[in-house]
Design a protein around this motif. Structure first.
Motif, PDB file in Angstrom:
ATOM      1  N   SER A 385       6.219  19.457  28.803  1.00  0.00           N
ATOM      2  CA  SER A 385       5.851  20.333  27.687  1.00  0.00           C
ATOM      3  C   SER A 385       6.836  20.129  26.548  1.00  0.00           C
ATOM      4  CB  SER A 385       5.859  21.802  28.125  1.00  0.00           C
ATOM      5  OG  SER A 385       4.878  22.036  29.100  1.00  0.00           O
ATOM      6  N   THR A 386       6.331  20.205  25.330  1.00  0.00           N
ATOM      7  CA  THR A 386       7.173  20.011  24.155  1.00  0.00           C
ATOM      8  C   THR A 386       6.587  20.781  22.985  1.00  0.00           C
ATOM      9  OG1 THR A 386       8.275  18.322  22.796  1.00  0.00           O
ATOM     10  CG2 THR A 386       5.967  17.936  23.358  1.00  0.00           C
ATOM     11  N   LYS A 387       7.232  20.679  21.835  1.00  0.00           N
ATOM     12  CA  LYS A 387       6.766  21.383  20.644  1.00  0.00           C
ATOM     13  C   LYS A 387       6.601  20.409  19.485  1.00  0.00           C
ATOM     14  CE  LYS A 387       8.784  25.918  21.673  1.00  0.00           C
ATOM     15  NZ  LYS A 387       9.679  27.013  21.174  1.00  0.00           N
ATOM     16  N   GLN A 405      -2.295  17.524  19.489  1.00  0.00           N
ATOM     17  CA  GLN A 405      -2.178  18.400  20.658  1.00  0.00           C
ATOM     18  C   GLN A 405      -3.230  18.041  21.717  1.00  0.00           C
ATOM     19  OE1 GLN A 405      -3.488  22.561  20.221  1.00  0.00           O
ATOM     20  NE2 GLN A 405      -1.476  23.181  21.045  1.00  0.00           N
ATOM     21  N   GLU A 416       2.983  22.385  22.166  1.00  0.00           N
ATOM     22  CA  GLU A 416       2.861  23.664  21.460  1.00  0.00           C
ATOM     23  C   GLU A 416       3.102  23.429  19.978  1.00  0.00           C
ATOM     24  OE1 GLU A 416       5.334  27.870  20.948  1.00  0.00           O
ATOM     25  OE2 GLU A 416       5.588  26.699  22.794  1.00  0.00           O
ATOM     26  N   GLU A 418       4.217  24.494  16.430  1.00  0.00           N
ATOM     27  CA  GLU A 418       5.109  25.477  15.819  1.00  0.00           C
ATOM     28  C   GLU A 418       5.003  25.330  14.304  1.00  0.00           C
ATOM     29  OE1 GLU A 418       9.747  27.025  16.258  1.00  0.00           O
ATOM     30  OE2 GLU A 418       9.185  25.044  16.992  1.00  0.00           O
TER      31      GLU A 418
END
Length: 543
Positions: A385-387, A405, A416, A418
């Motif tokens: 998981s990352t942003k 995404q 995610e 942001e």
């Protein structure tokens, strides 16, 4: 009233490189003469090398005077030309300060405050002769000593657009003649001198402190700062001493802060602003077909990209970066978001910049199965998981983030999104406080090194555009390209460098957007530059 804006989309022109090969300076920079081809139908080029738009309002109905209001997504927070780089400041600084050289809407380097320039055969000595009668906005004469002070201050400060050439000396030969001597040849030098960061300021800041000077800057540009809110608007007034006689035609120029692109479009339609800086590509046709609006456009030096922070443990892994590059359908993304106003990217360099190698670089192709196999070779075969950091208020990037995404999800990478306000976004990536982000890279002058150095030099100001990407072979090729004379050898050097970047993808080039500005149909003479800035000297507002 005509709404057609006939700004050139073709910036690769034969004449850009011809003279430069002779004087051993940067590809597509330097003192070019006329271009080999010109698609500016119905336009003329003035003595200073500007391309004059012939469309928008009927010139016969356009008036001089008045106030031009320009909607922009970010406030101007500094006029210190040697310490700034972001567009919010750069495109205000260039209205107040001007350089010895500049570039026109075709991307050709032209003499500006300098009436002429020459380069020695060995590429080490550059001589500039100032124009007669150039004055600062306070009425004092501009001399070669002012140019010496300005360039030496830039050399001392360095800053984000530091003078990279190894300068031996900067001297005033007489009141009008400046001589710069280099320790070794540096091919991009003339091109870099056209940057806004090499504007000429008064010697010793005109007798005031640095802090005081940059609050009330004095330059040679067409406009003077009348009032300025670092968190809001800027109002410029006409410089009565401007060296281009009779210009600017307008009395005032207001930079109005409009942080959301939808609000900017609504204000343009309502006539609350005369033009807007941030026009999303998906809104271009709507504005072009509007009853009272038009689109001013030009080819660009911009590449829209995904940037990876290689200090992040996930994106330090080249297999992870390659996996995402293969998971994203760049062509599909470009078609979905740009509505014909962009070209899918295969190389870091936009097509308008020489040595882009778009026809020869082999970019990673869209292939989900290959992407999964690539990720399996990484330290994270089961995904992670990352942003993804983006600036809010930009609908194109918001949609791009959703596409990215979804692509990540296909191969097991949970992303995610942001979304934060633009000023905070800049603070975050300046501090390496991101894992991946969507941003654009662009040349500040018509020279391959302008983008390549900023995005690959681990020792430079931006540490490879805040990715901290380091590759010794890339660094070696970067230095070779800076010293190599224009021609086949330099082209081969950049082709090799760009292929390494395409293979290791510290950033994923997505597309090359055109420069688009929304304008009112009553506007005439707006000049769109390929770096995204505008010239307002010729602007008139119709009746």
């Amino acid at each position: 009233m005509s709404k057609k804006y006939a700004f050139s989309r073709k910036l690769w022109v034969t004449g850009i490189c011809t003279l430069l090969i002779l004087v051993l300076v940067a590809g597509c920079s330097g003192g070019q003469s006329s271009s080999g081809s010109n698609e500016n139908a119905g336009q003329t080029t003035n003595q200073a090398g500007q391309t004059e738009g012939n469309s928008g309002a009927n010139p016969d109905q356009a008036a001089t005077g008045g106030t031009f209001v320009y909607g922009r997504p970010a406030a101007v927070n500094s006029f210190d030309l040697h310490n700034q780089i972001t567009a919010n400041n750069a495109f205000a600084i260039d209205k107040v300060f001007e350089s010895l050289l500049s570039f026109n809407s075709d991307g050709e380097i032209v003499d500006w405050l300098a009436e002429s320039h020459s380069v020695s055969e060995d590429g080490l000595t550059y001589t500039f002769v100032l124009r007669d009668g150039v004055k600062f906005s306070n009425g004092t004469d501009v001399t070669a000593e002012d140019a010496v002070f300005s360039l030496e201050r830039h050399l001392e400060v360095g800053g984000p657009l530091a003078i990279a050439a190894k300068v031996d000396s900067v001297k005033a030969q007489d009141a009008k003649t400046l001589v710069i001597t280099l320790q070794e040849a540096y091919t991009p030098f003339l091109s870099e001198l056209s940057n806004f960061s090499n504007g000429i300021i008064p010697k010793d800041f005109g007798g005031v402190s640095e802090e005081e000077f940059f609050k009330q800057p004095v330059g040679t540009g067409p406009f003077v700062v009348e009032s300025w809110d670092p968190t809001g608007d800027v109002t410029f007034t006409k410089n009565p001493y401007y060296w281009q006689e009779g210009k600017p035609y307008i009395d005032k120029l207001v930079y109005k802060l409009i942080e959301d692109d939808s609000q900017a479009i609504n204000q343009l339609k309502a006539g609350e602003v005369d033009a807007i800086e941030s026009l999303a590509l998906q809104n271009a046709n709507e504005i072009k077909e509007g009853a009272d609006t038009a689109v001013a456009e030009n080819g660009s030096w911009v590449t829209e990209q995904i940037f990876f922070n290689t200090l992040d443990e996930h994106f330090a892994d080249v297999h992870v970066r390659r996996a995402l590059a293969q998971a994203i359908d760049r062509e599909g993304l470009t078609n979905a978001l740009t509505f014909g106003y962009a070209q899918t990217a295969t190389s870091l360099l936009p097509t308008a910049i020489p040595y882009n190698s778009n026809d020869t670089v082999k970019a990673l192709e869209f292939n989900v199965e290959a992407a999964k196999q690539e990720l399996a070779q990484s330290a994270y075969p089961n995904g992670f998981s990352t942003k993804l950091l983006i600036a809010s208020g930009n609908s194109s990037r918001a949609q791009a983030a959703q596409i990215i995404q979804a692509a990540g999800k296909e191969i097991g990478i949970n992303i995610e999104i942001e979304s934060i306000e633009l000023a905070a976004f800049r603070e975050r990536f300046f501090a390496y406080d991101f894992s991946m982000m969507i941003n654009s890279g662009q040349a500040d002058s018509p020279e391959a090194n302008s983008i390549i150095a900023f995005q690959t030099d681990p020792d430079g100001f931006s540490k490879s555009y805040w990715t901290h990407y380091t590759n010794d072979e890339v660094t070696k090729l970067l230095r070779e390209g800076q010293k190599t004379q224009d021609g086949e050898e330099r082209a081969a050097t950049y082709a090799q460098l760009l292929q390494i970047l395409a293979d290791e993808v510290p950033y994923i080039p997505l597309y090359y957007p055109e420069i688009l500005k929304g304008v009112r149909s009553s506007v005439d003479g707006l000049i769109v530059l390929p770096n995204g800035s505008l010239r307002f000297e010729e602007v008139r507002i119709g009746q």
